[in-house]
Motif scaffolding. Structure first.
Motif, mmCIF file in Angstrom:
data_model
loop_
_atom_site.group_PDB
_atom_site.id
_atom_site.type_symbol
_atom_site.label_atom_id
_atom_site.label_comp_id
_atom_site.label_asym_id
_atom_site.label_seq_id
_atom_site.Cartn_x
_atom_site.Cartn_y
_atom_site.Cartn_z
ATOM 1 N N PHE A 1 2.684 -47.841 -36.480
ATOM 2 C CA PHE A 1 3.551 -46.731 -36.852
ATOM 3 C C PHE A 1 2.717 -45.563 -37.360
ATOM 4 C CE2 PHE A 1 7.734 -48.327 -36.376
ATOM 5 C CZ PHE A 1 7.736 -49.671 -36.712
ATOM 6 N N PHE B 1 9.097 -41.812 -40.211
ATOM 7 C CA PHE B 1 8.355 -42.698 -39.327
ATOM 8 C C PHE B 1 8.645 -42.379 -37.864
ATOM 9 C CE2 PHE B 1 6.312 -46.173 -41.685
ATOM 10 C CZ PHE B 1 6.713 -45.847 -42.971
ATOM 11 N N GLY B 2 7.612 -42.531 -37.044
ATOM 12 C CA GLY B 2 7.824 -42.543 -35.610
ATOM 13 C C GLY B 2 8.442 -43.857 -35.185
ATOM 14 N N PHE C 1 10.517 -45.584 -53.351
ATOM 15 C CA PHE C 1 11.321 -45.363 -52.162
ATOM 16 C C PHE C 1 11.767 -46.702 -51.583
ATOM 17 C CE2 PHE C 1 10.065 -40.933 -51.921
ATOM 18 C CZ PHE C 1 8.798 -40.911 -52.478
ATOM 19 N N TYR D 1 13.311 -48.452 -48.062
ATOM 20 C CA TYR D 1 13.487 -48.266 -46.619
ATOM 21 C C TYR D 1 14.194 -49.474 -46.015
ATOM 22 C CZ TYR D 1 9.999 -44.481 -46.702
ATOM 23 O OH TYR D 1 9.309 -43.310 -46.952
ATOM 24 N N GLN E 1 14.580 -51.432 -42.173
ATOM 25 C CA GLN E 1 14.113 -51.544 -40.792
ATOM 26 C C GLN E 1 15.007 -52.521 -40.056
ATOM 27 O OE1 GLN E 1 10.169 -53.154 -40.122
ATOM 28 N NE2 GLN E 1 9.945 -51.995 -38.213
ATOM 29 N N GLN F 1 13.641 -51.767 -34.618
ATOM 30 C CA GLN F 1 13.692 -50.332 -34.899
ATOM 31 C C GLN F 1 12.577 -49.903 -35.855
ATOM 32 O OE1 GLN F 1 16.128 -48.393 -33.309
ATOM 33 N NE2 GLN F 1 16.486 -50.352 -32.262
ATOM 34 N N SER F 2 12.533 -48.591 -36.067
ATOM 35 C CA SER F 2 11.572 -48.049 -37.009
ATOM 36 C C SER F 2 12.146 -48.092 -38.430
ATOM 37 C CB SER F 2 11.221 -46.612 -36.611
ATOM 38 O OG SER F 2 10.201 -46.098 -37.436
ATOM 39 N N LEU F 3 11.405 -47.559 -39.385
ATOM 40 C CA LEU F 3 11.849 -47.549 -40.770
ATOM 41 C C LEU F 3 12.676 -46.294 -41.045
ATOM 42 C CD1 LEU F 3 9.119 -49.315 -40.778
ATOM 43 C CD2 LEU F 3 9.163 -48.872 -43.241
ATOM 44 N N LEU G 1 14.557 -44.248 -44.339
ATOM 45 C CA LEU G 1 14.643 -44.138 -45.793
ATOM 46 C C LEU G 1 16.087 -44.306 -46.246
ATOM 47 C CD1 LEU G 1 13.077 -43.450 -48.435
ATOM 48 C CD2 LEU G 1 13.764 -41.076 -48.053
ATOM 49 N N GLU H 1 19.929 -40.970 -48.827
ATOM 50 C CA GLU H 1 19.875 -40.263 -47.554
ATOM 51 C C GLU H 1 21.227 -40.345 -46.855
ATOM 52 O OE1 GLU H 1 17.021 -38.481 -46.561
ATOM 53 O OE2 GLU H 1 16.634 -38.973 -48.673
ATOM 54 N N ILE I 1 14.879 -55.792 -42.322
ATOM 55 C CA ILE I 1 13.800 -55.885 -43.300
ATOM 56 C C ILE I 1 13.965 -54.711 -44.259
ATOM 57 C CG2 ILE I 1 11.312 -55.838 -43.694
ATOM 58 C CD1 ILE I 1 10.940 -56.940 -40.861
ATOM 59 N N LEU J 1 12.172 -52.640 -47.397
ATOM 60 C CA LEU J 1 10.841 -52.436 -47.976
ATOM 61 C C LEU J 1 10.893 -51.382 -49.075
ATOM 62 C CD1 LEU J 1 10.312 -52.408 -44.496
ATOM 63 C CD2 LEU J 1 8.107 -53.051 -45.458
ATOM 64 N N PHE K 1 3.271 -50.010 -49.449
ATOM 65 C CA PHE K 1 4.513 -50.740 -49.280
ATOM 66 C C PHE K 1 4.417 -52.142 -49.839
ATOM 67 C CE2 PHE K 1 7.279 -48.163 -46.593
ATOM 68 C CZ PHE K 1 6.414 -47.129 -46.248
#
Lengths: 112, 111
Positions: A86, A102-103, B33, B35, B37, B41-43, B45, B58, B90, B92, B102
């Motif tokens: 990432f 994040f990408g 923070f 997050y 996931q 997929q990506s993370l 916030l 958010e 997940i 984090l 993290f």
């Protein structure tokens, strides 16, 4: 907010091969990091690189902030390099200066 | 750098129940923070937690579903409330000390 695009989405390599992963971002950044997510879900810090070039063993990274991209190089890949990579950034003119965006990641598979 | 201890590392929960995830940092930090996931997929916030004030959520995340506590500068919790299978993800926690670090993540499965 800032947009982050990573390519390629998937990459399959033979052990020993080299690879280049790319991260494009849409605005100025004050933080850019590369992470490797292992199969257990843990994010491993690879590089903190908002600009310039860094190297750590077989891995190196370059960020060209003026052109809004970063590259992660993996040389002589090993099966343990497999996982998701990432790119994440913070900054931009309209978003939070602290939170990371994040990408979508690059799924790397290194075959023995 | 910062070392973050997150627990539990994984859990399997019944729908309708709640799970509280804890993060302990080895140094004092202003912001923490959280997050999420989702599978494959990506993370994303969820919220930013400051000590002594309400967390900032958010878009798409609300306090009733993801209440956060930040009792001091080294500790925070995230609760996933009234869980459904769609909450399987997940989770984090993260802190920023020059760069972001993290926790190990909590792999949650809701059945």
């Amino acid at each position: 907010g800032i947009q982050v695009e990573q390519s390629p989405p998937d990459l399959i390599l033979q052990e020993g091969a080299n690879s280049t992963l790319r991260c494009n971002f849409s605005d100025s950044v004050n933080n850019l990091q590369w992470f490797h997510q292992n199969p257990w879900g843990q994010l491993i810090n690879l590089f903190y690189i908002p600009s310039g070039t860094k190297q750590n063993g077989r891995l190196s990274a370059t960020t060209v902030a003026t052109e809004r991209y970063s590259l992660l190089y993996i040389s002589s890949s090993q099966t343990t390099d497999s996982g998701v990579y990432f790119c994440a950034v913070s900054g931009g003119s309209s978003g939070s200066a602290r939170q990371l965006t994040f990408g979508s990641g690059t799924q790397l598979t290194v075959l023995p | 750098s910062a070392v973050i201890s997150q627990k539990p590392s994984r859990d399997i929960c019944q729908r309708g129940t709640s799970l509280t995830i804890q993060c302990q940092v080895d140094s004092q930090v202003t912001m923490m923070f959280w997050y999420r996931q989702q599978p494959g997929q990506s993370l994303t916030l969820i919220a930013t937690a400051n000590q002594g004030s309400e967390a900032t959520y958010e878009s798409g995340f609300v306090i009733d579903k993801f209440p956060i506590s930040r009792p001091n500068l080294t500790f925070s919790t995230l609760t996933v409330s009234n869980m459904s299978p769609e909450d399987s993800s997940i989770y984090l926690c993260s802190v920023e000390v020059a760069e972001a670090f993290f926790g190990q993540g909590t792999r949650l499965t809701v059945v």
